[in-house]
Design a protein around this motif. Structure first.
Motif, PDB file in Angstrom:
ATOM      1  N   ALA A 107       0.813  -1.218   0.000  1.00 19.49           N
ATOM      2  CA  ALA A 107       0.000   0.000   0.000  1.00 19.49           C
ATOM      3  C   ALA A 107       0.842   1.262   0.000  1.00 19.49           C
ATOM      4  O   ALA A 107       1.893   1.326   0.648  1.00 19.49           O
ATOM      5  CB  ALA A 107      -0.924   0.002   1.221  1.00 19.49           C
ATOM      6  N   ARG A 108       0.372   2.228  -0.750  1.00 17.68           N
ATOM      7  CA  ARG A 108       0.919   3.596  -0.744  1.00 17.68           C
ATOM      8  C   ARG A 108      -0.189   4.495  -0.214  1.00 17.68           C
ATOM      9  O   ARG A 108      -1.255   4.583  -0.819  1.00 17.68           O
ATOM     10  CB  ARG A 108       1.327   4.020  -2.159  1.00 17.68           C
ATOM     11  CG  ARG A 108       1.533   5.502  -2.298  1.00 17.68           C
ATOM     12  CD  ARG A 108       2.200   5.895  -3.581  1.00 17.68           C
ATOM     13  NE  ARG A 108       3.576   5.453  -3.586  1.00 17.68           N
ATOM     14  CZ  ARG A 108       4.478   5.846  -4.489  1.00 17.68           C
ATOM     15  NH1 ARG A 108       4.139   6.690  -5.452  1.00 17.68           N
ATOM     16  NH2 ARG A 108       5.712   5.415  -4.428  1.00 17.68           N
ATOM     17  N   VAL A 109       0.087   5.115   0.920  1.00 15.52           N
ATOM     18  CA  VAL A 109      -0.956   5.869   1.614  1.00 15.52           C
ATOM     19  C   VAL A 109      -0.453   7.256   2.039  1.00 15.52           C
ATOM     20  O   VAL A 109       0.734   7.561   1.884  1.00 15.52           O
ATOM     21  CB  VAL A 109      -1.433   5.082   2.864  1.00 15.52           C
ATOM     22  CG1 VAL A 109      -2.109   3.777   2.458  1.00 15.52           C
ATOM     23  CG2 VAL A 109      -0.277   4.799   3.822  1.00 15.52           C
ATOM     24  N   PHE A 110      -1.331   8.048   2.570  1.00 14.72           N
ATOM     25  CA  PHE A 110      -0.942   9.364   3.100  1.00 14.72           C
ATOM     26  C   PHE A 110      -0.388   9.170   4.519  1.00 14.72           C
ATOM     27  O   PHE A 110       0.800   9.023   4.713  1.00 14.72           O
ATOM     28  CB  PHE A 110      -2.138  10.331   3.050  1.00 14.72           C
ATOM     29  CG  PHE A 110      -2.425  10.828   1.651  1.00 14.72           C
ATOM     30  CD1 PHE A 110      -1.813  11.980   1.169  1.00 14.72           C
ATOM     31  CD2 PHE A 110      -3.289  10.138   0.816  1.00 14.72           C
ATOM     32  CE1 PHE A 110      -2.055  12.440  -0.130  1.00 14.72           C
ATOM     33  CE2 PHE A 110      -3.542  10.582  -0.471  1.00 14.72           C
ATOM     34  CZ  PHE A 110      -2.926  11.738  -0.950  1.00 14.72           C
ATOM     35  N   GLY A 111      -1.266   9.124   5.497  1.00 12.61           N
ATOM     36  CA  GLY A 111      -0.814   9.042   6.891  1.00 12.61           C
ATOM     37  C   GLY A 111      -0.131   7.711   7.191  1.00 12.61           C
ATOM     38  O   GLY A 111      -0.593   6.651   6.762  1.00 12.61           O
ATOM     39  N   HIS A 112       0.971   7.789   7.951  1.00 12.68           N
ATOM     40  CA  HIS A 112       1.696   6.559   8.298  1.00 12.68           C
ATOM     41  C   HIS A 112       0.833   5.611   9.124  1.00 12.68           C
ATOM     42  O   HIS A 112       0.978   4.390   9.039  1.00 12.68           O
ATOM     43  CB  HIS A 112       2.976   6.922   9.053  1.00 12.68           C
ATOM     44  CG  HIS A 112       3.931   5.782   9.144  1.00 12.68           C
ATOM     45  ND1 HIS A 112       4.545   5.235   8.049  1.00 12.68           N
ATOM     46  CD2 HIS A 112       4.353   5.052  10.212  1.00 12.68           C
ATOM     47  CE1 HIS A 112       5.307   4.225   8.425  1.00 12.68           C
ATOM     48  NE2 HIS A 112       5.208   4.091   9.728  1.00 12.68           N
TER      49      HIS A 112
END
Ligand code: CP
Ligand code: NVA
Length: 276
Positions: A107-112
């Motif tokens: 996954a590539r996401v905003f918030g860690h």
């Protein structure tokens, strides 16, 4: 957490030096095999991988998808409009459902926190394909590139010039495991996360420096590295950052200071005429 004998890949420093070096060795072997045209190594035969992309990507999406296919598996691309994690449904539900259909989630996401939650609630391994905090696969790939082109990673001097962002955090966490000299030269106020700098320093493995002077920093560098000044999710700050980051462009003059043997590296995508 261990999942059927496998683990998540979320941060480089979740692993010890021997494991990181073994992954890099294995990457070289598998890369050579695929380059030779040999397609007989199919460890992912019959497996599927769900790939969640909350942000755009070229390299990460293409390398994961082609890589998983070439090693026998099937990868499913889920773009920003498909999953809408946290909006269309909760992250824990995404994790649980995707785990039932798939053998791996990347996954590539905003918030860690989103990648941590995915890993917490999924029953299959989760691979971090970039968050606002870090980008471990990128820096593993960079480490491999250095081994291929310089012949070693240990004992080198890597000077990152620009924003103290997710890329820097992964360099710092690599430096917490493998000994090299890492310098981040960034404008005041754009330093990397203090706790991560402290963690890397506390590991006592590498020499770590954070400075606001790129000209001094690059002297003797084996690698000068840069990245965009405004990362994904910060694009509305791009104009402001272009002003603040004056003097942090990696140009021929800066590379000259680094010396004739220095390599330039950039994770890409790049904005030519801006940070380089
Ligand atoms: N280096 C990298 O992660 O590129 P993409 O954003 O295109 O995947
Ligand atoms: N720092 C950049 C890296 C892109 C691969 C970003 O997060 O947009």
């Amino acid at each position: 957490k261990a999942k059927a004998g496998l683990t998540d890949f979320l941060h480089i420093d979740d692993f010890d030096k021997a494991t990181i070096l073994r992954i890099l060795d294995r990457a070289q072997e598998v890369k050579a095999l695929l380059k030779s045209g040999d397609r007989s190594y199919l460890p992912f035969k019959g497996k599927t991988m769900a790939m969640i992309f909350a942000k755009p990507s070229m390299r990460t999406r293409v390398s994961f998808e082609t890589g998983f296919f070439l090693l026998g598996g099937h990868a499913i691309y889920l773009g920003p409009d498909d999953i809408q994690m946290g909006k269309r449904e909760e992250t824990r539900d995404v994790a649980r459902v995707l785990s039932r259909y798939n053998d791996i989630i990347m996954a590539r996401v905003f918030g860690h926190q989103d990648i941590l939650d995915l890993a917490k609630y999924s029953s299959v391994p989760v691979i971090n394909g970039l968050t606002d905090f870090n980008h471990p696969c990128q820096i593993m790939a960079d480490a491999l590139t250095m081994i291929e082109h310089i012949g070693r990673l240990e004992g080198t001097k890597v000077v990152y010039v620009g924003d103290g962002n997710n890329i820097v955090h992964s360099w710092l966490l690599l430096a917490a495991v493998i000994p090299f000299h890492f310098v981040c030269a960034c404008p005041k106020g754009f330093e990397p996360d203090e706790k991560t700098v402290e963690k890397a320093k506390r590991a006592g493995i590498s020499k770590i420096e954070i400075t606001n002077d790129p000209k001094e920093a690059v002297k003797g560098a084996d690698v000068v590295y840069s990245d965009v000044w405004a990362s994904m999710g910060q694009k509305e700050e791009a104009a402001y950052r272009r002003q603040v980051f004056q003097g942090f462009q990696v140009d021929e003059a800066l590379m000259k200071l680094a010396g004739p043997d220095a390599f330039f590296m950039h994770c890409l995508p790049a904005e030519r005429g801006v940070e380089l």
